[in-house]
Design a protein around this motif. Structure first.
Motif, mmCIF file in Angstrom:
data_model
loop_
_atom_site.group_PDB
_atom_site.id
_atom_site.type_symbol
_atom_site.label_atom_id
_atom_site.label_comp_id
_atom_site.label_asym_id
_atom_site.label_seq_id
_atom_site.Cartn_x
_atom_site.Cartn_y
_atom_site.Cartn_z
ATOM 1 N N PRO A 318 62.718 56.694 66.512
ATOM 2 C CA PRO A 318 63.997 56.289 67.096
ATOM 3 C C PRO A 318 64.697 57.460 67.789
ATOM 4 O O PRO A 318 64.606 58.598 67.333
ATOM 5 C CB PRO A 318 64.806 55.821 65.890
ATOM 6 N N SER A 469 50.692 47.718 71.578
ATOM 7 C CA SER A 469 51.782 47.946 70.626
ATOM 8 C C SER A 469 51.268 48.864 69.530
ATOM 9 O O SER A 469 50.169 48.674 69.025
ATOM 10 C CB SER A 469 52.221 46.611 70.026
ATOM 11 N N CYS A 470 52.059 49.865 69.157
ATOM 12 C CA CYS A 470 51.538 50.837 68.191
ATOM 13 C C CYS A 470 51.501 50.257 66.784
ATOM 14 O O CYS A 470 50.847 50.791 65.905
ATOM 15 C CB CYS A 470 52.359 52.109 68.215
ATOM 16 N N GLY A 471 52.249 49.165 66.553
ATOM 17 C CA GLY A 471 52.220 48.540 65.239
ATOM 18 C C GLY A 471 53.213 49.118 64.263
ATOM 19 O O GLY A 471 53.151 48.840 63.073
ATOM 20 N N LYS A 472 54.122 49.933 64.758
ATOM 21 C CA LYS A 472 55.078 50.556 63.833
ATOM 22 C C LYS A 472 56.238 49.615 63.508
ATOM 23 O O LYS A 472 56.512 49.335 62.344
ATOM 24 C CB LYS A 472 55.601 51.854 64.436
ATOM 25 N N CYS A 473 56.931 49.115 64.533
ATOM 26 C CA CYS A 473 58.095 48.290 64.231
ATOM 27 C C CYS A 473 57.725 46.802 64.234
ATOM 28 O O CYS A 473 56.848 46.365 64.964
ATOM 29 C CB CYS A 473 59.247 48.587 65.186
ATOM 30 N N VAL A 474 58.431 46.059 63.402
ATOM 31 C CA VAL A 474 58.072 44.656 63.166
ATOM 32 C C VAL A 474 58.236 43.776 64.421
ATOM 33 O O VAL A 474 57.326 43.012 64.751
ATOM 34 C CB VAL A 474 58.882 44.089 61.977
ATOM 35 N N PRO A 475 59.366 43.850 65.140
ATOM 36 C CA PRO A 475 59.531 42.915 66.263
ATOM 37 C C PRO A 475 58.415 43.014 67.297
ATOM 38 O O PRO A 475 57.904 42.000 67.761
ATOM 39 C CB PRO A 475 60.874 43.338 66.872
ATOM 40 N N ARG A 477 55.329 44.469 66.887
ATOM 41 C CA ARG A 477 54.003 44.216 66.308
ATOM 42 C C ARG A 477 53.746 42.722 66.145
ATOM 43 O O ARG A 477 52.729 42.201 66.577
ATOM 44 C CB ARG A 477 53.904 44.925 64.956
ATOM 45 N N VAL A 478 54.695 42.028 65.535
ATOM 46 C CA VAL A 478 54.499 40.606 65.270
ATOM 47 C C VAL A 478 54.900 39.764 66.488
ATOM 48 O O VAL A 478 54.224 38.811 66.842
ATOM 49 C CB VAL A 478 55.304 40.167 64.019
ATOM 50 N N GLU A 512 65.364 43.048 72.324
ATOM 51 C CA GLU A 512 66.556 43.720 71.805
ATOM 52 C C GLU A 512 66.331 44.463 70.500
ATOM 53 O O GLU A 512 67.051 45.406 70.209
ATOM 54 C CB GLU A 512 67.679 42.689 71.625
ATOM 55 N N ALA A 513 65.361 44.036 69.710
ATOM 56 C CA ALA A 513 65.236 44.622 68.372
ATOM 57 C C ALA A 513 64.127 45.666 68.267
ATOM 58 O O ALA A 513 64.021 46.316 67.233
ATOM 59 C CB ALA A 513 65.005 43.514 67.343
ATOM 60 N N SER A 514 63.308 45.847 69.287
ATOM 61 C CA SER A 514 62.178 46.771 69.169
ATOM 62 C C SER A 514 62.623 48.226 69.181
ATOM 63 O O SER A 514 63.721 48.549 69.613
ATOM 64 C CB SER A 514 61.181 46.540 70.300
ATOM 65 N N LEU A 515 61.700 49.065 68.712
ATOM 66 C CA LEU A 515 62.028 50.481 68.565
ATOM 67 C C LEU A 515 61.998 51.217 69.898
ATOM 68 O O LEU A 515 62.900 51.958 70.218
ATOM 69 C CB LEU A 515 61.041 51.111 67.580
ATOM 70 N N MET A 520 60.687 46.975 74.030
ATOM 71 C CA MET A 520 61.876 46.492 74.739
ATOM 72 C C MET A 520 61.532 45.867 76.077
ATOM 73 O O MET A 520 62.260 45.014 76.577
ATOM 74 C CB MET A 520 62.840 47.657 74.979
ATOM 75 N N ALA B 47 61.357 51.821 61.227
ATOM 76 C CA ALA B 47 60.302 50.929 61.700
ATOM 77 C C ALA B 47 60.583 49.445 61.471
ATOM 78 O O ALA B 47 60.233 48.619 62.290
ATOM 79 C CB ALA B 47 58.979 51.300 61.036
ATOM 80 N N ARG B 49 63.385 47.734 61.329
ATOM 81 C CA ARG B 49 64.464 47.242 62.194
ATOM 82 C C ARG B 49 65.434 46.307 61.469
ATOM 83 O O ARG B 49 66.239 45.644 62.105
ATOM 84 C CB ARG B 49 63.926 46.528 63.442
ATOM 85 N N LEU B 52 69.339 47.400 61.647
ATOM 86 C CA LEU B 52 69.936 47.556 62.973
ATOM 87 C C LEU B 52 71.448 47.340 62.925
ATOM 88 O O LEU B 52 71.933 46.421 62.268
ATOM 89 C CB LEU B 52 69.332 46.546 63.953
ATOM 90 N N SER B 174 48.803 47.616 66.987
ATOM 91 C CA SER B 174 49.342 46.259 67.056
ATOM 92 C C SER B 174 49.233 45.533 65.713
ATOM 93 O O SER B 174 49.381 46.133 64.672
ATOM 94 C CB SER B 174 48.703 45.469 68.203
#
Lengths: 552, 236
Positions: A318, A469-475, A477-478, A512-515, A520, B47, B49, B52, B174
């Protein structure tokens, strides 16, 4: 080394070259190599040897000339005749007929500057609306030779900066040019430099981002392949301005054809005193190292790039803190794109005022695009900012292949969007493209005709974002996986209106929620397709609803 | 000690000191922010989120766990938009892998389950990403079940930063990301694992458990790990 020394050196090299009556430039950039340019270059060289013309004719392997669709390209100077689709079999005709016989080979000619009778529409169109600043030397010098670069006025900007300008003056000049980052987001370069300059630290870094990963984009690699010293010079000036001692070029591992000339260029710059301990006789020291990426799109994101250079897994973190404050190993770090650095020497030599003359008020200068897709003249182009999309597609690009209907232009790669034909006359600059739901991006421009299915296009880019996608943040990745699955469902004709609603909701959520920037912007191609080409989606869905009729 | 300064969170003026994160301030002042990848004492990665928040003047949403307090900040932690996204994140986590509570060791003792209750997830609107994954029971004491993993990377961080063994890491990208042991070897063959069990203690869900536990009966000694980290920090 003084200014006079440099000028004398340039003069001497130019004089040296005068002993050659002809120079043959054979394009050996990534666009021409697949069509066999390396063999053509060898054939030309052997032919010159056979005819015992080595003293009169210089054969140079050079960078991209732009007209990639017609490759391999060979240019003969000083006549400036450009030959297209040269093969090993007909390469000798250029030597025999043009150089020995003094008559251009008409049937192979793309165009010639000798007016009669060979001017065709190409000169009037493909090059006329272009303005070459970054690509000025591209295809006109030997990228493996520092002498060629110096002869074209290279390293004079560096000399000016080191001897006659303070860091603040350099930053002021760049700010005055209103140059904006060419990597995509368009952050003002001068401002970025100033921020890094103002942080007090015993160590600072300059990083050149050459991790160009957008599908269909080949601008940065072409600049490095064709004119590596221009990028290095920009980096050295930046290092002087912000007070850095060490630089890195982060380049994709796939760009083997760009890494080699870059390595050579760094070696040559060190040997000639433009890099190292005492640069051009001053106390300023700076060194550049190459870091090769392992094939992750996300490593183009600043913080992921930093992690990758440090030797860690390439995942973003972040922000804030921004890299300008805490970058490589926690030190202030300046990260700019290849094209941004390539603009610097011209700004220093000609001044920020000169740079502003091109382009629009908010987006100054030129932009390099790699024009790809269903246009007649695909290739590498450099146009002034503010040019309309219509001019790019129809004048420079020569129109749509097979004279079909234009449907959409995709800018900005997987982070950008599709622009429909109603907006063909909008100027191409940072603000207008964002307004249309796309972005300038690094400069990929893919043209699509009326056979293209926008659902398929959105699906393709979503698949790309999902894989990268690196798979780190949930929005991210999923969300990207969910969106891809839904798009796939719609594409194969199983989608419903409810799916479309969930898809839209997911797109806003991921945006809006991605890292990081990848997440984004990942929904952009989908959102812009939904905005301009909703019929395509509805068609696929209706196809399904016809089959599956409600029970009641 | 640096002088405190005021910031505004959800309309309340709170005195804070430089260096604190917004999450720390919220937790100290009874403002409830859901967290998942955050674990007290471990380095934050921002990570999941879930934490937020909206910072006035910044267009994008920022994670409270990594956002440092600064003068004149105005922060909103409970807007409708944030609540909606928190719910969507939990929904996304549930549909990503196989989270069937009824057969899980962590049933009733699971942070994901608690979160679902807290943010109001009672069903899943998104389709499942069905990806049957392996379960590694090669370790003599512990099991890792990738089907239940939510990739919070607490185990990776606790192993590297607190135990200092760095047995765990991450492979792939991913939705294919996985926790791996050493160089993607079976956990039981790991040369670095010290069998300390810290990873099991910090795991928020039932992805890591000790072989002595059974359905719904897992014991997670999270407070013990927090305590250990706190005491070490005092000693340093």
């Amino acid at each position: 080394m003084s200014r006079e020394d440099l000028k004398q050196m340039a003069q001497r090299i130019q004089d040296d070259k005068k002993k050659y009556a002809y120079t043959i430039f054979a394009c050996n950039a990534s666009g021409c190599i697949p069509s066999g340019s390396e063999a053509v270059f060898e054939a030309l060289k052997n032919c010159v040897k056979d005819r015992k013309l080595e003293d009169q004719v210089r054969v140079v392997s050079c960078g991209c000339m732009g007209i990639c669709a017609q490759g391999p390209i060979v240019r003969v100077d000083p006549d400036q005749s450009i030959y297209q689709k040269v093969t090993v079999e007909n390469a000798h005709r250029i030597i025999d007929e043009h150089i020995i016989g003094k008559t251009p080979v008409k049937d192979m000619l793309l165009f010639s500057h000798e007016k009669e009778p060979l001017i065709n529409s190409f000169e009037e169109t493909f090059f006329k609306k272009q303005k070459r600043v970054v690509l000025r030397n591209c295809g006109r010098i030997d990228p493996q030779s520092i002498d060629d670069y110096i002869a074209e006025g290279g390293y004079q900007a560096l000399e000016k900066v080191l001897k006659r300008m303070g860091p603040e003056e350099v930053i002021a000049e760049v700010k005055h040019s209103r140059l904006r980052g060419r990597g995509g987001a368009g952050y003002p370069t001068g401002l970025k430099w100033e921020v890094v300059y103002k942080y007090v630290s015993d160590k600072k870094f300059v990083v050149c981002n050459a991790d160009e990963g957008d599908p269909g984009a080949f601008m940065d690699r072409s600049v490095i392949e064709g004119d590596p010293h221009r990028v290095l010079e920009g980096m050295i000036i930046a290092a002087y301005a912000v007070g850095a001692q060490k630089g890195y070029v982060y380049i994709r591992g796939e760009y083997a054809t760009a890494i080699k000339p870059l390595e050579t260029a760094i070696k040559q710059a060190k040997k000639n005193g433009f890099l190292g301990e005492t640069i051009m006789g001053t106390t300023f020291k700076f060194d550049i190292e190459i870091r090769i990426g392992a094939g992750a799109f996300v490593c183009g994101e600043q913080t992921a790039l930093i992690a990758s250079i440090e030797g860690r897994r390439g995942t973003p973190r972040p922000r804030p803190p921004y890299p300008a404050e805490k970058g490589l190993w926690g030190y202030p770090t300046l990260i700019n794109n290849v094209e941004t650095f390539a603009n610097i020497s011209a700004i220093i030599v000609h001044g920020g005022e000169w740079f502003c003359e091109t382009g629009t008020t908010k987006s100054t200068g030129t932009k390099v695009f790699s024009l790809a897709g269903k246009v007649k003249n695909t290739g590498l182009i450099e146009v002034p900012m503010g040019i309309s999309l219509r001019e790019i597609v129809y004048d420079i690009g020569g129109g749509i292949l097979d004279d079909r209907e234009f449907k959409a232009a995709q800018t900005g790669g997987p982070s950008g969007g599709c622009i429909s034909k109603e907006y063909l006359d909008r100027p191409v600059d940072y603000e207008s493209l964002v307004e249309l739901g796309s972005i300038m991006g690094s400069g990929g421009l893919i043209v699509m005709d009326d056979t293209s299915d926008m659902v398929d296009v959105a699906r393709f880019f979503m698949e790309f974002c999902m894989d990268e996608s690196c798979g780190k943040c949930v929005p991210c990745r999923v969300g990207t996986k969910q969106m891809f699955d839904l798009l796939n469902k719609i594409y194969i004709g199983r989608g419903t209106m409810a799916d479309l609603k969930v898809l839209e909701e997911l797109a806003i959520f991921v945006k809006e929620a991605s890292l990081c920037g990848l997440g984004m912007s990942a929904p952009n191609p989908l959102l812009s397709s939904l905005r301009f080409f909703k019929e395509d989606f509805l068609q696929h869905i209706q196809r399904n609803e016809k089959v599956v009729k409600p029970l009641i | 000690m640096k002088p405190p300064f005021p910031i505004e969170i959800d309309g309340k003026v709170i005195q804070v000191t430089e260096g604190q994160t917004v999450l720390e301030v919220c937790q100290a002042n009874g403002i409830d922010i859901p967290v998942m990848c955050h674990f007290e004492g471990l380095p934050d990665v921002g990570a999941c989120r879930l934490c937020l928040v909206e910072l006035k003047g910044v267009p994008k949403l920022l994670p409270a766990c990594t956002l440092r307090v600064a003068p004149n900040q105005v922060i909103n932690t409970q807007t409708e938009k944030i609540k909606k996204y928190r719910k969507m994140i939990v929904e996304a986590l549930f549909c990503e892998r196989d989270h069937v509570c009824a057969i899980c060791v962590a049933n009733g003792n699971c942070e994901l389950q608690d979160l679902a209750k807290k943010v109001g997830v009672d069903h899943m609107r998104f389709p499942d990403i069905l990806q049957p994954l392996e379960l590694d029971a090669s370790h003599p004491y512990f099991v890792i079940d990738h089907n239940r993993c939510i990739m919070c990377t607490r185990c990776v961080r606790v192993c590297a930063e607190v135990e200092g063994a760095h047995n765990f890491d991450i492979k792939n990208r991913s939705y294919k990301v996985r926790i791996i042991s050493d160089f993607n070897q079976p956990w039981g063959e790991s040369k670095t694992c010290t069998s300390c069990g810290k990873c099991v203690a910090v795991c928020p869900v039932g992805a890591l458990w000790s072989k002595s536990s059974y359905q719904g009966k897992i014991e997670k000694k999270k407070e013990a790990i927090c305590d250990l980290i706190r005491k070490r920090k005092v000693n340093v």
